[in-house]
Design a protein around this motif. Structure first.
Motif, PDB file in Angstrom:
ATOM      1  N   UNK A 191     -10.942  16.363  10.388  1.00 31.75           N
ATOM      2  CA  UNK A 191     -10.933  16.541   9.170  1.00 31.75           C
ATOM      3  C   UNK A 191     -11.274  18.398   8.750  1.00 31.75           C
ATOM      4  N   UNK A 192     -10.373  18.598   8.562  1.00 34.17           N
ATOM      5  CA  UNK A 192     -11.308  20.233   7.972  1.00 34.17           C
ATOM      6  C   UNK A 192     -12.366  19.847   7.396  1.00 34.17           C
ATOM      7  N   UNK A 193     -13.224  21.071   6.641  1.00 38.57           N
ATOM      8  CA  UNK A 193     -14.651  21.426   6.370  1.00 38.57           C
ATOM      9  C   UNK A 193     -13.957  20.724   5.125  1.00 38.57           C
ATOM     10  N   UNK A 194     -13.981  21.247   3.895  1.00 37.43           N
ATOM     11  CA  UNK A 194     -13.518  20.378   2.884  1.00 37.43           C
ATOM     12  C   UNK A 194     -13.082  19.444   2.659  1.00 37.43           C
ATOM     13  N   UNK A 195     -12.363  18.696   3.937  1.00 37.05           N
ATOM     14  CA  UNK A 195     -12.043  17.807   3.407  1.00 37.05           C
ATOM     15  C   UNK A 195     -13.066  16.156   4.067  1.00 37.05           C
ATOM     16  N   UNK A 196     -13.523  16.568   4.781  1.00 33.52           N
ATOM     17  CA  UNK A 196     -14.992  16.185   5.227  1.00 33.52           C
ATOM     18  C   UNK A 196     -16.112  15.603   4.187  1.00 33.52           C
ATOM     19  N   UNK A 197     -16.251  17.839   3.121  1.00 32.07           N
ATOM     20  CA  UNK A 197     -17.244  17.188   2.418  1.00 32.07           C
ATOM     21  C   UNK A 197     -16.140  16.347   1.103  1.00 32.07           C
ATOM     22  N   UNK A 198     -15.095  16.456   0.665  1.00 30.13           N
ATOM     23  CA  UNK A 198     -14.364  15.497  -0.529  1.00 30.13           C
ATOM     24  C   UNK A 198     -14.383  14.299   0.152  1.00 30.13           C
ATOM     25  N   UNK A 214     -15.756  17.090  -9.847  1.00 29.02           N
ATOM     26  CA  UNK A 214     -16.118  16.807  -9.099  1.00 29.02           C
ATOM     27  C   UNK A 214     -15.702  17.827  -7.967  1.00 29.02           C
ATOM     28  N   UNK A 215     -14.706  17.756  -7.437  1.00 23.04           N
ATOM     29  CA  UNK A 215     -14.032  18.586  -5.937  1.00 23.04           C
ATOM     30  C   UNK A 215     -14.398  20.127  -6.428  1.00 23.04           C
ATOM     31  N   UNK A 216     -14.676  20.390  -7.959  1.00 21.64           N
ATOM     32  CA  UNK A 216     -15.027  21.355  -8.631  1.00 21.64           C
ATOM     33  C   UNK A 216     -16.812  22.589  -7.573  1.00 21.64           C
ATOM     34  N   UNK A 217     -17.682  21.053  -8.376  1.00 22.25           N
ATOM     35  CA  UNK A 217     -18.658  20.956  -8.103  1.00 22.25           C
ATOM     36  C   UNK A 217     -18.471  21.575  -6.448  1.00 22.25           C
ATOM     37  N   UNK A 218     -17.845  20.292  -5.715  1.00 20.77           N
ATOM     38  CA  UNK A 218     -18.361  20.532  -4.700  1.00 20.77           C
ATOM     39  C   UNK A 218     -17.163  21.680  -3.773  1.00 20.77           C
ATOM     40  N   UNK A 219     -16.929  22.742  -3.699  1.00 16.01           N
ATOM     41  CA  UNK A 219     -15.775  23.978  -3.909  1.00 16.01           C
ATOM     42  C   UNK A 219     -17.481  24.361  -3.819  1.00 16.01           C
ATOM     43  N   UNK A 220     -17.863  24.888  -5.542  1.00 15.94           N
ATOM     44  CA  UNK A 220     -18.943  25.106  -5.920  1.00 15.94           C
ATOM     45  C   UNK A 220     -20.104  25.810  -4.851  1.00 15.94           C
ATOM     46  N   UNK A 221     -20.237  24.452  -4.401  1.00 19.24           N
ATOM     47  CA  UNK A 221     -21.431  24.458  -3.495  1.00 19.24           C
ATOM     48  C   UNK A 221     -21.218  25.356  -1.663  1.00 19.24           C
ATOM     49  N   UNK A 222     -19.306  24.601  -1.179  1.00 14.87           N
ATOM     50  CA  UNK A 222     -19.093  25.003  -0.386  1.00 14.87           C
ATOM     51  C   UNK A 222     -19.490  26.469  -0.334  1.00 14.87           C
ATOM     52  N   UNK A 263     -17.141  29.272   2.582  1.00 16.54           N
ATOM     53  CA  UNK A 263     -15.817  29.486   1.733  1.00 16.54           C
ATOM     54  C   UNK A 263     -14.616  30.236   2.945  1.00 16.54           C
ATOM     55  N   UNK A 264     -14.968  31.190   3.452  1.00 17.06           N
ATOM     56  CA  UNK A 264     -14.273  31.502   4.965  1.00 17.06           C
ATOM     57  C   UNK A 264     -14.352  30.456   5.152  1.00 17.06           C
ATOM     58  N   UNK A 265     -14.554  29.415   5.677  1.00 14.81           N
ATOM     59  CA  UNK A 265     -14.641  28.219   7.113  1.00 14.81           C
ATOM     60  C   UNK A 265     -14.270  26.879   6.230  1.00 14.81           C
ATOM     61  N   UNK A 266     -13.817  26.892   5.190  1.00 15.95           N
ATOM     62  CA  UNK A 266     -13.484  25.126   4.304  1.00 15.95           C
ATOM     63  C   UNK A 266     -12.037  25.105   5.112  1.00 15.95           C
ATOM     64  N   UNK A 267     -11.423  25.536   5.817  1.00 10.43           N
ATOM     65  CA  UNK A 267     -10.050  25.234   6.680  1.00 10.43           C
ATOM     66  C   UNK A 267     -10.582  25.000   7.993  1.00 10.43           C
ATOM     67  N   UNK A 268     -11.027  25.175   7.975  1.00 17.33           N
ATOM     68  CA  UNK A 268     -11.746  24.825  10.102  1.00 17.33           C
ATOM     69  C   UNK A 268     -12.131  23.250   9.996  1.00 17.33           C
ATOM     70  N   UNK A 317     -25.193  21.890   7.865  1.00 14.32           N
ATOM     71  CA  UNK A 317     -25.432  22.680   6.474  1.00 14.32           C
ATOM     72  C   UNK A 317     -23.879  22.451   5.331  1.00 14.32           C
ATOM     73  N   UNK A 318     -22.652  21.690   6.338  1.00 13.99           N
ATOM     74  CA  UNK A 318     -21.909  21.406   5.918  1.00 13.99           C
ATOM     75  C   UNK A 318     -22.338  19.619   6.194  1.00 13.99           C
ATOM     76  N   UNK A 319     -22.466  18.751   6.266  1.00 10.89           N
ATOM     77  CA  UNK A 319     -22.849  17.576   6.080  1.00 10.89           C
ATOM     78  C   UNK A 319     -24.270  17.849   5.299  1.00 10.89           C
ATOM     79  N   UNK A 320     -24.905  18.950   5.174  1.00 11.68           N
ATOM     80  CA  UNK A 320     -25.847  18.520   3.848  1.00 11.68           C
ATOM     81  C   UNK A 320     -24.605  18.616   2.658  1.00 11.68           C
TER      82      UNK A 320
END
Ligand SMILES: Nc1ncnc2c1ncn2[C@@H]1O[C@H](COP(=O)(O)OP(=O)(O)OP(=O)(O)O)[C@@H](O)[C@H]1O
Ligand SMILES: [Mg+2]
Length: 251
Positions: A92-99, A112-120, A126-131, A143-146
């Protein structure tokens, strides 16, 4: 400060076919709202068991756990748990992991998605959310796990040796980051570590446990200037004094 979490005479006995293991015995402590508390103790003394119990993952323990004024009888949405080996899913990408936890808990909505994106964004990913996780450094993965744990808006964060996989330099920086994130998001944290320096650099309170079965050996409120970052604490005179006190307790 109000007490957000209280353990009262908690005992835990594991039964397996081979044997019984008394992991925790008569354990009592409090964590106040907004406090950064650390549990330190020898390897195998029962630290992870205590966090799992607070996370509601263990049934059949003795004594009581109170959270937010109520007896804790099942996993609470207000408690986030970052496991000792908190791997991100590699496919899963970083975003997908966070969601993912939001989706599992059926909390995945626009807010909640907006809040997650805000934290990212806020915490520099943000530049790595699709990595994918293997395309990030160890510190960034941590940091992503947190962020993943924070995205469900827990009041209390349980952190089990969150920095143990990192090299020393990275650990100092990530510790600083994570502390900053938790404080600025106004969360309460309960960190498990067997690294004395880490506990002293991060915590408002340190709970020292005995060998298994875990009991409270000592509990200290640390007297550092409120505004110091973990790295600044490490440079202060009080740091080595606290280190020695805890070293003596553990040895
Ligand atoms: N699911 C389980 N079933 C049976 N025994 C268990 C289980 N989980 C832990 N134990 C036992 O309980 C004791 C405490 O384990 P725990 O993982 O809580 O220690 P710990 O302090 O987190 O150790 P470490 O510092 O190595 O992470 C150990 O003796 C362990 O073997
Ligand atoms: Mg453990």
């Amino acid at each position: 400060m109000d007490s957000l979490l209280s353990l009262l005479n908690v005992s835990l006995n594991y039964h397996t076919k081979q044997k019984e293991t008394l992991a925790v015995k008569d354990l009592s402590f409090d964590v106040s709202s907004g406090e950064f508390a650390a549990i330190i103790g020898p390897s195998g003394c029962g630290k992870t068991s205590i966090l799992s119990l607070i996370a509601g993952l263990i049934k059949g323990y003795g004594g009581d756990v109170f959270f937010d004024g109520e007896k804790l009888l099942k996993p609470s949405e207000k408690i986030g748990y970052m496991l000792q080996r908190d791997e991100l899913f590699p496919w899963l990408t970083i975003s997908e992991n966070v969601y993912l936890p939001l989706k599992i808990k059926r909390l995945y909505n626009k807010e909640n998605k907006d809040l997650a994106d805000e934290l990212i964004k806020k915490y520099g990913l943000i530049d790595f959310c699709d990595f994918y996780p293997n395309q990030l450094s160890g510190g960034m993965r941590q940091r992503a796990a947190l962020i993943r744990t924070l995205a469900a808006s827990p009041e209390l964060l349980l952190l089990d040796e969150p920095f143990s996989a990192l090299d020393y330099q990275t650990r100092l920086v990530v510790c600083n980051d994570v502390h900053g994130i938790i404080k600025s998001e106004n969360k309460t944290a309960l960190l498990v570590t067997h690294d004395i320096s880490e506990a002293v650099s991060l915590s408002d309170k340190i709970i020292v446990l005995t060998q298994r079965p875990a009991k409270v050996k000592n509990c200290y409120i640390l007297d550092f200037d409120k505004d110091l970052t973990p790295i600044e604490r490490r440079e202060s005179d009080r740091f080595s004094q606290w280190f020695e006190t805890l070293w003596r307790d553990l040895n």
